[in-house]
Motif scaffolding. Sequence first.
Motif: not given
Length: 696
Positions: A303-323
């Motif tokens: 996960k990565l959370m970026l605070r682009l400004s005082s009132n704007l947030f951007l979040r990216w997430q990647g999930l991976f699973s192998n069985w």
Amino acid sequence: MLFLALLLPATSSYSGAFGNISGFVRDKETNIPLPGANIVVEGTNFGAKASKHGYYIIYNLPVGSYNLRVSMIGYSSLKLTEVEVKTDLNTSLDIDLTSRVLNTSEEIVVTAPRVQIFRDLMSSTEYLSEEAIAETTPGLTYHDKLALVPGYVANHIRGSRSSNVQYLIDGLPASGAMTRAAAFTIPTSAIAEMVVQTGGFSAEYGNVTSGVINIITREGRNDFFGALKLAQDLPARRDWTYDNARRAEFAVGGPLKLGLGGPLIDSNYLISGSAYLTDTPYRKELRRTFHTPVIFNYDLNSKLMLRLSSNLFLRWQGLFSNWEWRQYDAAWAGRLSALPKRFNNNSRMDLSIIQTLSAETFYKLEFSALRLRRRVTGTIAGEETTNLILDQSQSLAEVWQGAVEPWWEDLREQHYLGRLSLVRQLNPIHQFRLGFETNLWQISLNRDRFLLWPNGRSAESLVYSRYQDSFRRNPYALAAYFHHKIELPGFLATMGVRAEYFSANTKPALLPSEAAFAVPNDSITVPEPRQEKFHFTLAPRLGIAIPIGNIEHLAVNYGWFFELPPFYYLYTNPAGSVGARWPIFGNSNIKPIRAKAWELTYRRVIAEYSTFTLTGFLRDFDDLIDTFPYANQPTRFENQQQPVFRYENRAKASTSGLEAAYSHRFGSTLQTSLAYTYLTSTGTGSWPESTLLSRS
């Protein structure tokens, strides 16, 4: 099990879902509102300023425990510690400031109550905290922790079918549409909170009739965090029946400065993963044929959370699973070497944008791409083989001459989701939420499998029948919701409605009697084709809560809930094959499953660390799926007419009961809970093949 854990010091971490803190700031002596008072959440960039009415609200706080600092010119600053924020809830916190004329202290420190009653909690919801998951409850995975939730038994919630439970990770889908089974395993050290809703749901939640399991994962704060856990089961002396299970997991997170050719951007990251190896409880039997481990699994969450400004947030997430695994099957106990290898490869990528437009308004825009693949690598039988008859003295290992079980399967699912949510706090009393959602699926299945059934014509024989599927489908769904919350000092109410539209995007397969067939004069009789149906549902929901002081709470909720059936029942056997002993047809005109439910809950804080909850509930299910028989259909089984079955909305069920729960916490390392559920359940079918099994 033997555990080894290493934790690096850090404050509690952010989660991927959010709650709010709100209340009034007043003069302690005169009770006059204090407009302009500053409220700051320590260790974060969150805060608020009190309005002209002294009201403040801090939106989108990740789940966790916080310290708040409140200040205003002419008043002593106040620090509130251990303020809890829960997913989808508002922590009500009124603040009284002391004039410096009356108190010359530079700062007053107040600790929030150890156990709180959340005023806007309208239904049965269990919040398993970070500490409870990682330290005070037994078990290696989050699935182990669910056994502690009142009303939850083996993936069934209050007597419902297992497919009626919806799995979410950070509020976004984490299960497949074909079976609705969970697709990921999140390391416990990466979980900030697990929310299990067993009662009603607000209008924001759709495609569920029984329960929601929402796993909220961490994000780093401004302090570094790290965790490592190792586990191994060890056999007792002279006891070699253990599973030989080994598990390792890690999580690291913290602050990060990113420069993309411009000013540095404040951000936080989290990387977590786990590996699980086991020989299963059937280790003794399986290890005679297969090498260790019999099951191998790894999961990764970033996960990565970026605070682009005082009132704007951007979040990216990647999930991976192998069985990768082989599963013990008693039907093949005589020749376990025939068990095919299975594979699950799953991933999810999502992007969220959160922007605060004003002190009263914010929106959240979410995009998600979920990809699932399931493979079974058995053999493909020759075209001439359709049904094998077994008597009671024979086993599959004796009848099937191939080296590997006749089961080959390749299932692929892609689920694309877009969601827009808008929240407006009109004033301290009224809050409005509005949302829109679109879902698109791309599904393909190629399957060639034999299943063992009763013969039906002889009580002393079984039949091993062949079922084949090959299709590609692109269903889609649209949804919109409206939610209104009214909050007064002694009364809270929520009113909402959710509208959903679904299309299977294909015409239903025809039964043999409906399909075109040749007659002696070579003419063709063509029946009227079955038409595709579109399904529109409207689900009203209502909740009322009456706080009784600060330690008691009475709540009631009522609502309608709709759920898309597992897509397998819509699309299986599209070619209309009738070669099996018991032919089964899918039905793309199946309606969404409907539930009507009400619940009454009383909560009370008994002592500083103790709570008691008593709940009465009733839930009626309509349009559940069952197999409906159509008699005297032409089939290829011994070239005779016999019943064929089609999945239809033919079943109903009702569950009701009483639930009591008591919990007490002893410090930070020991927590006790006692729960009792009295449940009565009636219905016309326990699973989708109930009628087929009763007829066969």
